[in-house]
Scaffold this motif. Structure first.
Motif, PDB file in Angstrom:
ATOM      1  N   ASP A  90       0.806  -1.226   0.000  1.00  0.00           N
ATOM      2  CA  ASP A  90       0.000   0.000   0.000  1.00  0.00           C
ATOM      3  C   ASP A  90       0.833   1.269   0.000  1.00  0.00           C
ATOM      4  N   ASP A  91       2.133   1.144   0.208  1.00  0.00           N
ATOM      5  CA  ASP A  91       3.013   2.310   0.161  1.00  0.00           C
ATOM      6  C   ASP A  91       3.268   2.668  -1.304  1.00  0.00           C
ATOM      7  N   GLU A  92       2.652   3.759  -1.748  1.00  0.00           N
ATOM      8  CA  GLU A  92       2.736   4.121  -3.166  1.00  0.00           C
ATOM      9  C   GLU A  92       4.153   4.490  -3.592  1.00  0.00           C
ATOM     10  N   GLU A  93       5.005   4.866  -2.654  1.00  0.00           N
ATOM     11  CA  GLU A  93       6.395   5.170  -3.008  1.00  0.00           C
ATOM     12  C   GLU A  93       7.155   3.918  -3.453  1.00  0.00           C
ATOM     13  N   LYS A  94       6.647   2.750  -3.079  1.00  0.00           N
ATOM     14  CA  LYS A  94       7.310   1.492  -3.463  1.00  0.00           C
ATOM     15  C   LYS A  94       6.853   0.971  -4.822  1.00  0.00           C
ATOM     16  N   LEU A  95       5.772   1.540  -5.372  1.00  0.00           N
ATOM     17  CA  LEU A  95       5.230   1.041  -6.629  1.00  0.00           C
ATOM     18  C   LEU A  95       6.268   1.128  -7.747  1.00  0.00           C
ATOM     19  N   GLY A  96       6.437   0.044  -8.479  1.00  0.00           N
ATOM     20  CA  GLY A  96       7.384  -0.010  -9.588  1.00  0.00           C
ATOM     21  C   GLY A  96       8.805  -0.353  -9.190  1.00  0.00           C
ATOM     22  N   ARG A  97       9.081  -0.358  -7.894  1.00  0.00           N
ATOM     23  CA  ARG A  97      10.440  -0.668  -7.445  1.00  0.00           C
ATOM     24  C   ARG A  97      10.631  -2.180  -7.335  1.00  0.00           C
ATOM     25  N   LEU A  98      11.897  -2.599  -7.259  1.00  0.00           N
ATOM     26  CA  LEU A  98      12.229  -4.019  -7.286  1.00  0.00           C
ATOM     27  C   LEU A  98      12.855  -4.472  -5.965  1.00  0.00           C
ATOM     28  N   TYR A 133      15.047  -7.762  -5.067  1.00  0.00           N
ATOM     29  CA  TYR A 133      15.700  -8.952  -5.638  1.00  0.00           C
ATOM     30  C   TYR A 133      15.097  -9.293  -7.000  1.00  0.00           C
ATOM     31  N   GLY A 134      14.832  -8.255  -7.791  1.00  0.00           N
ATOM     32  CA  GLY A 134      14.332  -8.467  -9.149  1.00  0.00           C
ATOM     33  C   GLY A 134      12.832  -8.635  -9.263  1.00  0.00           C
ATOM     34  N   VAL A 135      12.106  -8.600  -8.147  1.00  0.00           N
ATOM     35  CA  VAL A 135      10.648  -8.758  -8.168  1.00  0.00           C
ATOM     36  C   VAL A 135      10.003  -7.381  -7.997  1.00  0.00           C
ATOM     37  N   LYS A 136       9.074  -7.068  -8.867  1.00  0.00           N
ATOM     38  CA  LYS A 136       8.495  -5.730  -8.939  1.00  0.00           C
ATOM     39  C   LYS A 136       7.271  -5.574  -8.039  1.00  0.00           C
ATOM     40  N   VAL A 137       7.150  -4.373  -7.411  1.00  0.00           N
ATOM     41  CA  VAL A 137       5.935  -4.013  -6.675  1.00  0.00           C
ATOM     42  C   VAL A 137       4.915  -3.559  -7.710  1.00  0.00           C
ATOM     43  N   VAL A 138       3.833  -4.329  -7.872  1.00  0.00           N
ATOM     44  CA  VAL A 138       2.927  -4.129  -9.007  1.00  0.00           C
ATOM     45  C   VAL A 138       1.645  -3.390  -8.653  1.00  0.00           C
ATOM     46  N   GLY A 139       1.382  -3.135  -7.362  1.00  0.00           N
ATOM     47  CA  GLY A 139       0.155  -2.429  -7.020  1.00  0.00           C
ATOM     48  C   GLY A 139      -0.136  -2.444  -5.539  1.00  0.00           C
ATOM     49  N   THR A 140      -1.315  -1.922  -5.183  1.00  0.00           N
ATOM     50  CA  THR A 140      -1.774  -1.888  -3.793  1.00  0.00           C
ATOM     51  C   THR A 140      -2.841  -2.959  -3.594  1.00  0.00           C
ATOM     52  N   ARG A 141      -3.402  -2.998  -2.384  1.00  0.00           N
ATOM     53  CA  ARG A 141      -4.418  -4.021  -2.094  1.00  0.00           C
ATOM     54  C   ARG A 141      -5.624  -3.918  -3.043  1.00  0.00           C
ATOM     55  N   ASN A 142      -5.865  -2.717  -3.577  1.00  0.00           N
ATOM     56  CA  ASN A 142      -6.982  -2.539  -4.502  1.00  0.00           C
ATOM     57  C   ASN A 142      -6.768  -3.268  -5.826  1.00  0.00           C
ATOM     58  N   ASN A 143      -5.528  -3.638  -6.111  1.00  0.00           N
ATOM     59  CA  ASN A 143      -5.198  -4.304  -7.378  1.00  0.00           C
ATOM     60  C   ASN A 143      -5.100  -5.821  -7.252  1.00  0.00           C
ATOM     61  N   ILE A 144      -5.297  -6.354  -6.056  1.00  0.00           N
ATOM     62  CA  ILE A 144      -5.044  -7.780  -5.822  1.00  0.00           C
ATOM     63  C   ILE A 144      -5.912  -8.665  -6.722  1.00  0.00           C
ATOM     64  N   ASN A 145      -7.224  -8.456  -6.688  1.00  0.00           N
ATOM     65  CA  ASN A 145      -8.129  -9.327  -7.449  1.00  0.00           C
ATOM     66  C   ASN A 145      -7.843  -9.277  -8.946  1.00  0.00           C
ATOM     67  N   LYS A 146      -7.682  -8.068  -9.484  1.00  0.00           N
ATOM     68  CA  LYS A 146      -7.442  -7.909 -10.923  1.00  0.00           C
ATOM     69  C   LYS A 146      -6.114  -8.536 -11.322  1.00  0.00           C
ATOM     70  N   PHE A 147      -5.062  -8.292 -10.520  1.00  0.00           N
ATOM     71  CA  PHE A 147      -3.735  -8.822 -10.845  1.00  0.00           C
ATOM     72  C   PHE A 147      -3.732 -10.342 -10.811  1.00  0.00           C
ATOM     73  N   CYS A 148      -4.396 -10.925  -9.819  1.00  0.00           N
ATOM     74  CA  CYS A 148      -4.444 -12.388  -9.720  1.00  0.00           C
ATOM     75  C   CYS A 148      -5.153 -12.998 -10.923  1.00  0.00           C
ATOM     76  N   GLN A 149      -6.222 -12.346 -11.356  1.00  0.00           N
ATOM     77  CA  GLN A 149      -6.986 -12.852 -12.490  1.00  0.00           C
ATOM     78  C   GLN A 149      -6.189 -12.743 -13.787  1.00  0.00           C
ATOM     79  N   GLU A 150      -5.537 -11.593 -14.010  1.00  0.00           N
ATOM     80  CA  GLU A 150      -4.809 -11.358 -15.256  1.00  0.00           C
ATOM     81  C   GLU A 150      -3.532 -12.184 -15.360  1.00  0.00           C
ATOM     82  N   ASN A 151      -2.963 -12.570 -14.205  1.00  0.00           N
ATOM     83  CA  ASN A 151      -1.668 -13.257 -14.218  1.00  0.00           C
ATOM     84  C   ASN A 151      -1.739 -14.713 -13.754  1.00  0.00           C
ATOM     85  N   SER A 152      -2.958 -15.238 -13.673  1.00  0.00           N
ATOM     86  CA  SER A 152      -3.152 -16.653 -13.315  1.00  0.00           C
ATOM     87  C   SER A 152      -2.382 -17.035 -12.052  1.00  0.00           C
TER      88      SER A 152
END
Length: 617
Positions: free
Chosen positions: A182-190, A192-211
């Motif tokens: 939920d910390d928007e300053e972390k969005l897009g940062r990595l 160990y190579g893994v990207k912060v892709v969104g906040t809790r509001n994006n959980i359902n959509k991200f899970c659906q789009e990325n299986s």
């Protein structure tokens, strides 16, 4: 030289030899003149040398051919072309020289063209076949491993530790797709190579789009309300839910993947961790003889576990059911090897046996958790409810008074409030007995009232789990029925804390939070088990059982509660109960038990507990 490079050197020698010989065969329709055979023999080694030199110049033995592309193919063309040019020059020079009177002829230019094409095909084919083979192997490994697509909730120290562990271990079958924070300053940062892709509001959509197949909540230090909300969002994704261990495990450096556990129904309810005043508890438990009746049951056994942390002088575990008592004994032998304890098999109905126990062990504190508690069973067996809950409790109370016990704590229930069933009525009468005894005894008698306990013997959670394991249906009595819930450790801790606050005569009421619909509990448990409620596992409504309320109450509506020093513990104003009324009531109960008449028991209970209104279903 690496194994891969040695392979290509040997392969190139074979391929160059084959290319030149095939070129001759094709040029002369497989009838090669002997003079060209002689020329082939004296030319092949120099040609191989030329090829290896140019291959080295164009890095054909340094490239990682598993990642070969068009650039590597051009390198092969350049190397073969230059090799062929040098070969033509070599053939020209050779044709003008006489070696041991032998005359050598030049290869026709057509042979050089055919050699050039075949050489490119064979050298390039070998290398690109290697790449195809590697890709196929890689794909097969990926399929065989069937990596779980993982989303991690949280982008802090816990997540970093988790990512590092997953990437370090080849046994962990995860493909980490992204991080949520939920910390928007972390969005897009990595991390160990893994990207912060969104906040809790994006959980359902991200899970659906990325299986996404699994979610791990790595937020061990987050407030319980935040964790509860995250869990409730994640449960709708239909992904497998797991959660990180406690923050203390991270601080102590004890983390490993085995400590990550499945999200439980307790997590979804989000009960806040109990904070105890350990100093006050130690004052009345440390070094004292503590007796727990019903010590093998759900609440009783947890009381024993919690009490053992405060170093009692002797812990006396009393239960009528030997199996539970034995299991607890074995557990405490392992977890608390230095704990002084006694396990006694006895019934609270037997006053003489209780006298022997109190005389021998001289308890300073008694926690009374022995009782029949199942509403429907007691409704059809009211005599047993009276014998155990009323007469048995009266026996324990008398022993506490006669043997100068310092403090007595009765485990009560929300079903004692405006009871509609015999079990609740017996527990309400026990509360009245506690207050009456407190007025005439030096012992401090108190009761602690709370609602349903998650996972206790006979509660809905174990029942639902069994029903789900058998494929359903899950049975709920009514779509609107609700109950108050707390965890077993929370209940036991607050009971012990209430005992520390007791001065005598109080009925402590524990803060149970908000009531929970049983049908919602069933749906959550089905979801956590990996099924769709109503589709994979059906829910059936069976109707209220005898004596069962639709809504539970925690306090008497006409009595106000007073807050205490602990925010989760309140105290009810004492009722004016006379000891003579209790003693005469006990005699009346004993008399009606002799008649073995259920209806008379119900009538007598309504007389002794005015708030009891029998509910007939």
């Amino acid at each position: 030289m690496r194994k891969e490079n040695r392979f290509f050197v040997i392969s190139d020698i074979i391929m160059v030899t084959m290319s030149l010989y095939i070129a001759l065969l094709l040029k002369y329709d497989f009838m090669v003149d002997t003079r060209y055979i002689k020329l082939f023999k004296v030319s092949i080694i120099p040609v191989i040398v030329f090829m290896i030199i140019f291959n080295r110049i164009f890095n054909l033995y340094n490239n990682m051919w598993r990642y070969a592309s068009i650039e590597e193919l051009l390198s092969i063309v350049y190397s073969v072309s230059l090799t062929n040019i040098v070969f033509i020059v070599y053939s020209y020079i050779l044709s003008h020289m006489k070696i041991t009177q032998t005359v050598f002829y030049r290869f026709p230019y057509t042979v050089h063209v055919i050699f050039w094409m075949i050489c490119i095909i064979l050298l390039g084919g070998t290398r690109f076949s290697y790449r195809v083979s590697y890709e196929n192997k890689k794909n097969r490994e990926a399929v065989s491993e069937n990596k779980i697509r993982l989303l991690i909730i949280g982008a802090g120290d816990a997540a970093a530790m988790l990512i590092k562990e997953i990437k370090r271990s080849k046994k962990l079958n995860y493909d980490i797709i992204g991080l949520i924070d939920d910390d928007e300053e972390k969005l897009g940062r990595l991390i160990y190579g893994v990207k912060v892709v969104g906040t809790r509001n994006n959980i359902n959509k991200f899970c659906q789009e990325n299986s996404i197949g699994e979610i791990i909540v790595a937020m061990p230090s987050a407030p319980e309300e935040d964790r509860k909300e995250i869990f409730n969002i994640c449960k709708n994704t239909k992904c497998k839910l797991r959660t990180f261990p406690s923050i203390s495990d991270i601080i102590d450096g004890k983390f490993n993947m085995r400590k990550i556990r499945d999200v439980s129904i307790e997590d979804l309810l989000g009960r806040e961790e109990v904070k105890l005043n350990t100093e006050n508890i130690e004052k009345y438990i440390k070094g004292k003889n503590v007796l727990v009746t019903g010590g093998g049951g759900s609440i009783g056994s947890e009381l024993c576990r919690q009490i053992s942390k405060f170093n009692p002088g002797n812990l006396i575990i009393l239960d009528i059911y030997e199996n539970n008592a034995y299991d607890l004994q074995m557990e405490l032998n392992y977890t608390c090897p230095k704990l002084n304890k006694e396990v006694i098999i006895a019934s609270i109905r037997d006053k003489n046996r209780l006298d022997e126990i109190f005389k021998k062990f001289k308890p300073d504190v008694v926690f009374h958790a022995a009782a029949h508690k199942h509403v429907p069973l007691m409704e059809v067996n009211p005599m047993e409810a009276i014998k155990n809950n009323v007469i048995g409790t009266f026996n324990v109370l008398r022993c506490c008074d006669e043997f100068n016990v310092k403090k007595f704590v009765q485990i009560s229930t929300d079903k004692a409030v405006n009871p509609t069933n015999i079990m609740g009525a017996t527990k309400r009468f026990c509360e009245l007995m506690v207050q009456a005894f407190d007025k005439v005894s030096k012992t401090e008698f108190v009761a602690v009232r709370f609602g349903n306990v998650l996972g206790s013997n006979g509660s809905v959670i174990p029942l639902f789990k069994k029903q789900i394991a058998h494929g359903g249906p899950v049975t709920v009595t009514h779509p609107e029925i609700n109950r108050f819930f707390m965890t077993i450790p929370e209940a036991a801790q607050l009971v012990i804390q209430a005992g520390a606050m007791a001065h005598g005569g109080e009925i402590f009421v524990l803060d149970m939070g908000k009531p929970v619909k049983i049908v919602d509990l069933a749906k959550d448990l089905i979801t956590l088990s990996g099924f769709n409620p109503g589709e994979d596992i059906k829910i059936e409504f069976t109707g209220l059982r005898p004596g069962e309320k639709l809504y539970e109450e925690l306090l008497m509506s006409e009595v106000a509660l007073t807050s205490t020093e602990h925010k989760k513990i309140h105290v009810e104003k004492p009722m004016d109960v006379d000891m003579k009324f209790i003693e005469s009531s006990i005699e009346d109960f004993k008399e009606v038990l002799k008649e073995n008449d259920k209806e008379k028991i119900y009538e007598l209970m309504a007389e002794k507990v005015p708030t009891y209104k029998r509910k007939k279903n």
